[in-house]
Design a protein around this motif. Structure first.
Motif, PDB file in Angstrom:
ATOM      1  N   HIS A 147       0.835  -1.207   0.000  1.00 32.15           N
ATOM      2  CA  HIS A 147       0.000   0.000   0.000  1.00 32.15           C
ATOM      3  C   HIS A 147       0.869   1.257   0.000  1.00 32.15           C
ATOM      4  O   HIS A 147       0.623   2.207  -0.746  1.00 32.15           O
ATOM      5  CB  HIS A 147      -0.916   0.016   1.223  1.00 32.15           C
ATOM      6  N   ILE A 148       1.870   1.257   0.862  1.00 35.87           N
ATOM      7  CA  ILE A 148       2.742   2.424   0.982  1.00 35.87           C
ATOM      8  C   ILE A 148       3.589   2.591  -0.275  1.00 35.87           C
ATOM      9  O   ILE A 148       3.773   3.707  -0.771  1.00 35.87           O
ATOM     10  CB  ILE A 148       3.630   2.301   2.232  1.00 35.87           C
ATOM     11  N   HIS A 185       4.140   5.965   8.496  1.00 33.13           N
ATOM     12  CA  HIS A 185       3.745   4.603   8.113  1.00 33.13           C
ATOM     13  C   HIS A 185       2.232   4.437   8.194  1.00 33.13           C
ATOM     14  O   HIS A 185       1.595   3.931   7.255  1.00 33.13           O
ATOM     15  CB  HIS A 185       4.441   3.584   9.019  1.00 33.13           C
ATOM     16  N   ILE A 189      -0.252   3.933   4.943  1.00 33.53           N
ATOM     17  CA  ILE A 189      -0.875   2.628   4.762  1.00 33.53           C
ATOM     18  C   ILE A 189      -2.399   2.747   4.781  1.00 33.53           C
ATOM     19  O   ILE A 189      -3.099   2.102   3.991  1.00 33.53           O
ATOM     20  CB  ILE A 189      -0.387   1.615   5.817  1.00 33.53           C
ATOM     21  N   ARG A 193      -4.715   2.004   1.644  1.00 35.54           N
ATOM     22  CA  ARG A 193      -5.672   0.901   1.810  1.00 35.54           C
ATOM     23  C   ARG A 193      -7.102   1.325   1.464  1.00 35.54           C
ATOM     24  O   ARG A 193      -7.856   0.548   0.864  1.00 35.54           O
ATOM     25  CB  ARG A 193      -5.607   0.390   3.260  1.00 35.54           C
TER      26      ARG A 193
END
Length: 220
Positions: A147-148, A185, A189, A193
């Motif tokens: 995702h990142i 983070h 994410i 997402r």
């Protein structure tokens, strides 16, 4: 993308979610270590369903060993790759008991030496469970997943062909690291997402759409 745009991206994500948290459910560093290990190629929702049954019964390395490999496997059989994950978690627990007095080490190299634990898992545990921003050598603990990596590359925030290349590019390009790195983070994410999704990003409802370099933006 320039420094000012990156600063605005982080500021908007922070203002939208000032205190982001992992969606994995845990109450100790060991529980988080196990949960993140189980989450590889699986959803947080699926992992939580399994650990809600497992952790009340066994949530320490010795308790997992006492449970036995086969019983552990039964608890996590709804998660993808459960056979290999059960083997890794069981071996991990044995090492934690034998070499670390049943305590999760606050050291990236020691964590990565555990079965089933890679760089991403180690970084998540150090950052989320222990609250570390970087180690004594100044290396940041930034966990990068698909995702990142997708969000960073698609938006132009940071480019990298591999997860580790993307991790280093994000660290290099992030302004005001003391202000933003600890929660980056989680912001990335969650945005990747739920908004900057793989197949059809929700650009029309994205709070950083005007700052993003993605050329194939959608309206939804």
């Amino acid at each position: 993308m320039n420094k000012e745009k990156r600063h605005q991206i982080l500021t908007r994500l922070r203002d939208d979610n000032p205190h982001p948290e992992t969606e994995l459910e845990y109450s100790s560093p060991f529980e988080l270590l196990v949960a993140v290990t189980l989450s590889a190629q699986a959803t947080d929702v699926g992992v939580n369903k399994a650990t809600r049954k497992l952790f009340p019964v066994a949530n320490t390395p010795q308790a997992i060993l006492d449970l036995g490999h086969d019983t552990l496997r039964d608890y996590i059989k709804t998660i993808g790759l459960f056979n290999s994950k059960a083997a890794n978690v069981y071996k991990m627990c044995q090492i934690l008991v034998d070499e670390h007095n049943s305590i999760v080490p606050e050291n990236r190299e020691a964590l990565e030496a555990l079965p089933g634990v890679g760089r991403k898992t180690a970084n998540v545990v150090l950052n989320t469970a222990f609250g570390w921003l970087k180690d004594n050598e100044g290396r940041y603990f930034l966990a990068v997943d698909t995702h990142i990596q997708r969000l960073a590359n698609r938006s132009g925030y940071a480019k990298g062909k591999t997860v580790e290349q993307t991790e280093q590019a994000i660290i290099k390009n992030t302004p005001n690291k003391k202000e933003f790195m600890f929660n980056l983070h989680h912001w990335f994410i969650l945005h990747g997402r739920y908004t900057c999704t793989a197949r059809k990003p929700k650009c029309g409802s994205c709070i950083i759409e005007d700052l993003c370099d993605y050329k194939e933006k959608t309206e939804s």
